[in-house]
Motif scaffolding. Sequence first.
Motif, PDB file in Angstrom:
ATOM      1  N   SER A 173      53.853  63.568  47.570  1.00  0.00           N
ATOM      2  CA  SER A 173      52.960  64.078  46.547  1.00  0.00           C
ATOM      3  C   SER A 173      52.441  62.936  45.689  1.00  0.00           C
ATOM      4  O   SER A 173      52.921  61.802  45.769  1.00  0.00           O
ATOM      5  CB  SER A 173      53.702  65.091  45.673  1.00  0.00           C
ATOM      6  N   ARG A 174      51.480  63.227  44.860  1.00  0.00           N
ATOM      7  CA  ARG A 174      50.923  62.200  43.973  1.00  0.00           C
ATOM      8  C   ARG A 174      52.004  61.599  43.088  1.00  0.00           C
ATOM      9  O   ARG A 174      52.031  60.388  42.859  1.00  0.00           O
ATOM     10  CB  ARG A 174      49.806  62.801  43.127  1.00  0.00           C
ATOM     11  N   TYR A 230      48.539  65.636  39.271  1.00  0.00           N
ATOM     12  CA  TYR A 230      49.818  64.935  39.220  1.00  0.00           C
ATOM     13  C   TYR A 230      50.972  65.824  39.662  1.00  0.00           C
ATOM     14  O   TYR A 230      51.931  65.365  40.279  1.00  0.00           O
ATOM     15  CB  TYR A 230      50.084  64.420  37.808  1.00  0.00           C
ATOM     16  N   THR A 231      50.880  67.103  39.378  1.00  0.00           N
ATOM     17  CA  THR A 231      51.963  68.009  39.741  1.00  0.00           C
ATOM     18  C   THR A 231      51.717  68.705  41.079  1.00  0.00           C
ATOM     19  O   THR A 231      52.413  69.653  41.429  1.00  0.00           O
ATOM     20  CB  THR A 231      52.139  69.083  38.652  1.00  0.00           C
ATOM     21  N   GLY A 232      50.740  68.228  41.808  1.00  0.00           N
ATOM     22  CA  GLY A 232      50.412  68.856  43.081  1.00  0.00           C
ATOM     23  C   GLY A 232      51.436  68.593  44.152  1.00  0.00           C
ATOM     24  O   GLY A 232      52.339  67.757  44.003  1.00  0.00           O
ATOM     25  N   PRO A 233      51.311  69.265  45.279  1.00  0.00           N
ATOM     26  CA  PRO A 233      52.273  69.141  46.370  1.00  0.00           C
ATOM     27  C   PRO A 233      51.941  67.966  47.294  1.00  0.00           C
ATOM     28  O   PRO A 233      50.986  67.241  47.054  1.00  0.00           O
ATOM     29  CB  PRO A 233      52.064  70.454  47.126  1.00  0.00           C
ATOM     30  N   LEU A 291      46.427  54.090  44.739  1.00  0.00           N
ATOM     31  CA  LEU A 291      46.631  55.430  45.275  1.00  0.00           C
ATOM     32  C   LEU A 291      47.250  56.349  44.228  1.00  0.00           C
ATOM     33  O   LEU A 291      47.796  57.392  44.562  1.00  0.00           O
ATOM     34  CB  LEU A 291      47.529  55.361  46.514  1.00  0.00           C
ATOM     35  N   SER A 292      47.162  55.976  42.986  1.00  0.00           N
ATOM     36  CA  SER A 292      47.869  56.703  41.935  1.00  0.00           C
ATOM     37  C   SER A 292      47.374  58.142  41.751  1.00  0.00           C
ATOM     38  O   SER A 292      48.107  58.963  41.223  1.00  0.00           O
ATOM     39  CB  SER A 292      47.758  55.948  40.610  1.00  0.00           C
ATOM     40  N   SER A 293      46.180  58.448  42.181  1.00  0.00           N
ATOM     41  CA  SER A 293      45.646  59.805  42.006  1.00  0.00           C
ATOM     42  C   SER A 293      45.676  60.633  43.282  1.00  0.00           C
ATOM     43  O   SER A 293      45.056  61.700  43.340  1.00  0.00           O
ATOM     44  CB  SER A 293      44.198  59.728  41.500  1.00  0.00           C
ATOM     45  N   TYR A 294      46.391  60.126  44.267  1.00  0.00           N
ATOM     46  CA  TYR A 294      46.328  60.741  45.584  1.00  0.00           C
ATOM     47  C   TYR A 294      47.696  61.139  46.114  1.00  0.00           C
ATOM     48  O   TYR A 294      48.674  60.408  45.955  1.00  0.00           O
ATOM     49  CB  TYR A 294      45.701  59.768  46.589  1.00  0.00           C
TER      50      TYR A 294
END
Length: 127
Positions: free
Chosen positions: A52-53, A103-106, A29-32
């Motif tokens: 968050s991711r 990666y910096t998404g909410p 789940l590293s990209s989610y």
Amino acid sequence: QVQLVESGGGLVQAGGSLRLSCAASGGTLSSYAVGWFRQAPGKEREFVSATSRSGGLTGYANSVKGRFTISRDNAKITVYLQMNSLKEEDTAVYYCAAQLTSYTGPYYSRRGDYDYWGQGTQVTVSS
């Protein structure tokens, strides 16, 4: 396409604890960004918690704040929902959901924000 598998549900007495797990079948789940939702009989599916991711941002529904904790393992293979001080009103089917994001998404708290869903795991809290 990621396939999500929840585990850890069960029957517990009020005041007890359970830890739910959400894993990606055959992957990570590293990209989610990942969220937990729940649906009680006759009710709409509702937001419980999300991360968050990166794991640096988390959110909770008011009804679970202070009792539930969402976390990710270091390899971001699994996302956990630690549920303490459980109440009868926490009884529901719990679903994890995932959304591909930067990666910096909410984190996301709306059902429509998520593209991928697990099959759910039943949590029953008895008095």
